[in-house]
Design a protein around this motif. Structure first.
Motif, PDB file in Angstrom:
ATOM      1  N   ALA A   1       0.649  -1.217  -0.083  1.00 44.37           N
ATOM      2  CA  ALA A   1      -0.214   0.023  -0.059  1.00 44.37           C
ATOM      3  C   ALA A   1       0.760   1.253   0.024  1.00 44.37           C
ATOM      4  O   ALA A   1       1.901   1.185   0.734  1.00 44.37           O
ATOM      5  CB  ALA A   1      -1.030   0.021   1.239  1.00 44.37           C
ATOM      6  N   PRO A   2       0.401   2.349  -0.597  1.00 43.15           N
ATOM      7  CA  PRO A   2       1.240   3.383  -0.852  1.00 43.15           C
ATOM      8  C   PRO A   2       1.699   4.234   0.525  1.00 43.15           C
ATOM      9  O   PRO A   2       2.375   5.255   0.377  1.00 43.15           O
ATOM     10  CB  PRO A   2       0.457   4.312  -1.814  1.00 43.15           C
ATOM     11  CG  PRO A   2      -0.583   3.789  -1.944  1.00 43.15           C
ATOM     12  CD  PRO A   2      -0.675   2.374  -1.636  1.00 43.15           C
ATOM     13  N   CYS A   3       0.711   4.039   1.541  1.00 41.51           N
ATOM     14  CA  CYS A   3       0.856   4.831   2.735  1.00 41.51           C
ATOM     15  C   CYS A   3       1.979   4.476   3.672  1.00 41.51           C
ATOM     16  O   CYS A   3       1.992   5.094   4.361  1.00 41.51           O
ATOM     17  CB  CYS A   3      -0.385   4.690   3.585  1.00 41.51           C
ATOM     18  SG  CYS A   3      -1.024   2.954   4.088  1.00 41.51           S
ATOM     19  N   TRP A   4       2.574   3.467   3.293  1.00 38.32           N
ATOM     20  CA  TRP A   4       3.709   2.868   4.141  1.00 38.32           C
ATOM     21  C   TRP A   4       5.110   3.184   3.362  1.00 38.32           C
ATOM     22  O   TRP A   4       5.485   3.534   2.348  1.00 38.32           O
ATOM     23  CB  TRP A   4       4.129   1.420   4.338  1.00 38.32           C
ATOM     24  CG  TRP A   4       2.728   0.917   4.539  1.00 38.32           C
ATOM     25  CD1 TRP A   4       2.050  -0.219   3.752  1.00 38.32           C
ATOM     26  CD2 TRP A   4       1.519   0.916   5.632  1.00 38.32           C
ATOM     27  NE1 TRP A   4       0.841  -0.615   4.377  1.00 38.32           N
ATOM     28  CE2 TRP A   4       0.864  -0.093   5.630  1.00 38.32           C
ATOM     29  CE3 TRP A   4       2.052   1.710   6.722  1.00 38.32           C
ATOM     30  CZ2 TRP A   4      -0.149   0.196   6.837  1.00 38.32           C
ATOM     31  CZ3 TRP A   4       1.095   1.561   7.730  1.00 38.32           C
ATOM     32  CH2 TRP A   4       0.002   0.773   7.881  1.00 38.32           C
ATOM     33  N   ASN A   5       5.834   3.765   4.301  1.00 36.64           N
ATOM     34  CA  ASN A   5       7.417   3.875   3.966  1.00 36.64           C
ATOM     35  C   ASN A   5       8.131   2.484   4.016  1.00 36.64           C
ATOM     36  O   ASN A   5       7.489   1.564   4.055  1.00 36.64           O
ATOM     37  CB  ASN A   5       8.073   5.014   4.855  1.00 36.64           C
ATOM     38  CG  ASN A   5       8.400   4.335   6.343  1.00 36.64           C
ATOM     39  OD1 ASN A   5       8.628   3.215   6.443  1.00 36.64           O
ATOM     40  ND2 ASN A   5       8.507   5.462   7.382  1.00 36.64           N
TER      41      ASN A   5
END
Length: 79
Positions: A43-47
């Motif tokens: 998911a794009p929300c994680w670094n």
């Protein structure tokens, strides 16, 4: 030996995110629902570090796996 039980808020702490109930709800609302074919860690929300932690928790069936599964399910529900 039994695995320790980690609370949902502790997972958010481990990920370096705000861990109070309201912050957790806002995070999930902002980043859900994930596409059915997208692994949680992608998911794009994680670094990068967060994604690696989530990936390893599942792949290694680590202590955190059950709590990460709960997060995965929460992020797939439609708000």
């Amino acid at each position: 030996m039994e695995k320790p039980v980690h609370h949902f808020s502790e997972l958010f702490e481990q990920l370096g995110l705000a861990s109070d109930s309201a912050s957790i709800e806002r995070f999930i609302e902002r980043n859900s629902p994930l596409p059915a074919n997208m692994p949680l860690a992608d998911a794009p929300c994680w670094n990068e570090g967060q994604a690696e932690f989530l990936r390893e928790a599942i792949e290694e069936d680590a202590d955190w796996a059950e709590t990460v599964d709960h997060l995965d399910a929460s992020m797939r529900k439609k708000s």
